[in-house]
Design a protein around this motif. Structure first.
Motif, PDB file in Angstrom:
ATOM      1  N   VAL A  48      15.922  34.807 -92.650  1.00 14.50           N
ATOM      2  CA  VAL A  48      14.417  34.742 -93.891  1.00 14.50           C
ATOM      3  C   VAL A  48      15.103  33.557 -93.707  1.00 14.50           C
ATOM      4  CG1 VAL A  48      13.677  35.591 -95.918  1.00 14.50           C
ATOM      5  CG2 VAL A  48      15.414  37.060 -94.785  1.00 14.50           C
ATOM      6  N   ALA A  49      15.437  32.469 -94.596  1.00 12.65           N
ATOM      7  CA  ALA A  49      14.835  31.272 -95.317  1.00 12.65           C
ATOM      8  C   ALA A  49      16.412  30.862 -95.558  1.00 12.65           C
ATOM      9  CB  ALA A  49      14.109  31.035 -96.639  1.00 12.65           C
ATOM     10  N   ASP A  50      16.699  29.225 -95.335  1.00 13.77           N
ATOM     11  CA  ASP A  50      17.596  28.511 -95.498  1.00 13.77           C
ATOM     12  C   ASP A  50      17.194  27.511 -96.744  1.00 13.77           C
ATOM     13  OD1 ASP A  50      18.612  28.169 -92.401  1.00 13.77           O
ATOM     14  OD2 ASP A  50      17.682  26.641 -94.110  1.00 13.77           O
ATOM     15  N   ILE A  51      18.258  26.442 -97.068  1.00 13.11           N
ATOM     16  CA  ILE A  51      18.294  25.409 -97.463  1.00 13.11           C
ATOM     17  C   ILE A  51      19.375  24.722 -97.918  1.00 13.11           C
ATOM     18  CG2 ILE A  51      18.309  26.546-100.209  1.00 13.11           C
ATOM     19  CD1 ILE A  51      16.649  24.168-101.348  1.00 13.11           C
ATOM     20  N   MET A  52      19.424  22.837 -97.472  1.00 10.70           N
ATOM     21  CA  MET A  52      20.106  22.382 -96.886  1.00 10.70           C
ATOM     22  C   MET A  52      20.782  21.656 -98.173  1.00 10.70           C
ATOM     23  SD  MET A  52      19.488  20.688 -93.902  1.00 10.70           S
ATOM     24  CE  MET A  52      19.444  21.830 -92.153  1.00 10.70           C
ATOM     25  N   ASP A  53      21.783  20.901 -98.571  1.00 11.56           N
ATOM     26  CA  ASP A  53      22.595  20.176-100.122  1.00 11.56           C
ATOM     27  C   ASP A  53      21.579  19.430-100.117  1.00 11.56           C
ATOM     28  OD1 ASP A  53      24.906  18.578-101.509  1.00 11.56           O
ATOM     29  OD2 ASP A  53      23.717  20.074-101.854  1.00 11.56           O
ATOM     30  N   GLY A  54      20.991  18.135 -99.133  1.00 10.83           N
ATOM     31  CA  GLY A  54      19.685  17.563 -99.594  1.00 10.83           C
ATOM     32  C   GLY A  54      18.030  18.492 -99.764  1.00 10.83           C
ATOM     33  N   GLY A  55      18.175  19.696 -99.927  1.00 10.87           N
ATOM     34  CA  GLY A  55      16.424  20.317-100.306  1.00 10.87           C
ATOM     35  C   GLY A  55      15.728  20.666 -99.294  1.00 10.87           C
ATOM     36  N   ASP A  56      16.051  20.099 -97.797  1.00  8.71           N
ATOM     37  CA  ASP A  56      15.560  20.744 -96.679  1.00  8.71           C
ATOM     38  C   ASP A  56      15.655  22.530 -96.167  1.00  8.71           C
ATOM     39  OD1 ASP A  56      15.992  17.664 -94.562  1.00  8.71           O
ATOM     40  OD2 ASP A  56      14.787  18.157 -96.416  1.00  8.71           O
ATOM     41  N   THR A  57      14.963  22.540 -95.617  1.00  4.17           N
ATOM     42  CA  THR A  57      14.092  24.335 -95.811  1.00  4.17           C
ATOM     43  C   THR A  57      13.325  23.986 -94.856  1.00  4.17           C
ATOM     44  OG1 THR A  57      11.664  23.880 -97.273  1.00  4.17           O
ATOM     45  CG2 THR A  57      13.872  24.174 -98.153  1.00  4.17           C
ATOM     46  N   GLU A  58      14.485  25.886 -93.856  1.00  4.11           N
ATOM     47  CA  GLU A  58      13.170  26.732 -93.137  1.00  4.11           C
ATOM     48  C   GLU A  58      13.209  28.351 -93.046  1.00  4.11           C
ATOM     49  OE1 GLU A  58      15.701  26.087 -89.415  1.00  4.11           O
ATOM     50  OE2 GLU A  58      17.601  26.432 -91.046  1.00  4.11           O
ATOM     51  N   TYR A  59      12.230  28.740 -92.921  1.00  9.28           N
ATOM     52  CA  TYR A  59      11.755  29.593 -92.968  1.00  9.28           C
ATOM     53  C   TYR A  59      11.433  30.444 -91.393  1.00  9.28           C
ATOM     54  CZ  TYR A  59      10.815  28.237 -97.830  1.00  9.28           C
ATOM     55  OH  TYR A  59      10.622  27.874 -99.150  1.00  9.28           O
ATOM     56  N   ALA A  60      11.524  31.287 -91.678  1.00  6.66           N
ATOM     57  CA  ALA A  60      11.268  32.143 -90.799  1.00  6.66           C
ATOM     58  C   ALA A  60       9.713  32.854 -90.728  1.00  6.66           C
ATOM     59  CB  ALA A  60      11.397  33.897 -90.476  1.00  6.66           C
ATOM     60  N   ASP A  61       9.053  32.428 -89.417  1.00  3.45           N
ATOM     61  CA  ASP A  61       7.552  32.571 -89.349  1.00  3.45           C
ATOM     62  C   ASP A  61       7.037  33.622 -90.414  1.00  3.45           C
ATOM     63  OD1 ASP A  61       7.110  30.729 -85.867  1.00  3.45           O
ATOM     64  OD2 ASP A  61       7.475  30.271 -87.878  1.00  3.45           O
ATOM     65  N   SER A  62       7.645  34.806 -90.557  1.00  2.00           N
ATOM     66  CA  SER A  62       6.759  36.577 -91.012  1.00  2.00           C
ATOM     67  C   SER A  62       6.778  35.856 -91.945  1.00  2.00           C
ATOM     68  CB  SER A  62       7.699  37.092 -90.266  1.00  2.00           C
ATOM     69  OG  SER A  62       8.942  37.262 -90.886  1.00  2.00           O
ATOM     70  N   VAL A  63       7.582  34.673 -92.951  1.00  3.50           N
ATOM     71  CA  VAL A  63       7.517  35.358 -93.848  1.00  3.50           C
ATOM     72  C   VAL A  63       7.262  33.245 -94.802  1.00  3.50           C
ATOM     73  CG1 VAL A  63       9.591  36.210 -94.659  1.00  3.50           C
ATOM     74  CG2 VAL A  63       9.553  33.758 -94.828  1.00  3.50           C
ATOM     75  N   LYS A  64       7.001  32.616 -94.227  1.00  6.20           N
ATOM     76  CA  LYS A  64       5.958  31.231 -94.554  1.00  6.20           C
ATOM     77  C   LYS A  64       5.111  31.649 -95.363  1.00  6.20           C
ATOM     78  CE  LYS A  64       7.466  28.648 -91.059  1.00  6.20           C
ATOM     79  NZ  LYS A  64       7.337  27.928 -89.693  1.00  6.20           N
ATOM     80  N   GLY A  65       4.819  31.160 -96.555  1.00  3.25           N
ATOM     81  CA  GLY A  65       3.591  31.215 -98.379  1.00  3.25           C
ATOM     82  C   GLY A  65       3.817  31.957 -98.667  1.00  3.25           C
ATOM     83  N   ARG A  66       4.278  32.773 -98.303  1.00  6.66           N
ATOM     84  CA  ARG A  66       4.718  34.281 -98.924  1.00  6.66           C
ATOM     85  C   ARG A  66       6.595  34.050 -99.865  1.00  6.66           C
ATOM     86  NH1 ARG A  66       5.682  38.892 -97.008  1.00  6.66           N
ATOM     87  NH2 ARG A  66       6.317  38.338 -94.708  1.00  6.66           N
ATOM     88  N   PHE A  67       7.093  33.636 -99.177  1.00  7.16           N
ATOM     89  CA  PHE A  67       8.752  33.030-100.258  1.00  7.16           C
ATOM     90  C   PHE A  67       8.940  31.926 -99.992  1.00  7.16           C
ATOM     91  CE2 PHE A  67      10.713  37.113 -97.527  1.00  7.16           C
ATOM     92  CZ  PHE A  67       9.702  38.144 -98.336  1.00  7.16           C
ATOM     93  N   THR A  68       9.529  31.746-101.243  1.00  3.87           N
ATOM     94  CA  THR A  68      10.197  30.591-101.842  1.00  3.87           C
ATOM     95  C   THR A  68      12.051  30.446-102.010  1.00  3.87           C
ATOM     96  OG1 THR A  68       7.727  29.294-102.366  1.00  3.87           O
ATOM     97  CG2 THR A  68       9.522  28.444-102.863  1.00  3.87           C
ATOM     98  N   ILE A  69      12.444  29.477-101.267  1.00  6.95           N
ATOM     99  CA  ILE A  69      14.025  29.774-101.378  1.00  6.95           C
ATOM    100  C   ILE A  69      13.679  27.961-101.970  1.00  6.95           C
ATOM    101  CG2 ILE A  69      14.278  27.973 -99.248  1.00  6.95           C
ATOM    102  CD1 ILE A  69      17.193  29.640 -99.365  1.00  6.95           C
TER     103      ILE A  69
END
Length: 121
Positions: A48-69
């Motif tokens: 769904v989404a993940d976040i690295m120790d430095g703060g970089d994030t990635e999201y599944a296309d299906s949740v972009k703009g709706r979910f925030t990690i």
């Protein structure tokens, strides 16, 4: 031993919001990536989404703009703010973390037990 404990799941109507939280505890030296995966009935577990120790994030296309990690590295916690929820977001949501238990030690992949999110009217 490393434990990941999720909280915040539940039943919500379409268009509603939920916030999931995950806390990591136990024998932890450092955590690189923390994230959320989900698995719907009859489907494979997906990122769904993940976040690295430095703060970089990635999201599944299906949740972009709706979910925030988000992440609090000092407390080893992450949260997932889910807005504009859709019925297709219904799944068990699992917390995941890449953990090192000592300096230069191997990476342990830890999973929580999951929390159910149901989006239905």
């Amino acid at each position: 031993q490393v434990q990941l404990v999720e909280s915040g799941g539940g039943l919500v109507q379409p268009g509603g919001s939920l916030r999931l939280s995950c806390a990591a505890s136990g024998s932890i030296f450092s955590i690189n990536t923390m994230g959320w995966y989900r698995q719907a009935p009859g489907k494979q577990r997906e990122l769904v989404a993940d976040i690295m120790d430095g703060g970089d994030t990635e999201y599944a296309d299906s949740v972009k703009g709706r979910f925030t990690i988000s992440r609090d590295s000092a407390k080893n916690t992450i949260s997932l703010q889910m807005n504009s929820l859709k019925p297709e977001d219904t799944a068990v949501y699992y917390c995941n973390a890449d953990v090192r238990q000592r300096l230069r030690g191997p990476t342990l992949i830890a999973w929580g037990r999951g929390t159910q999110v149901t989006v239905s009217s």
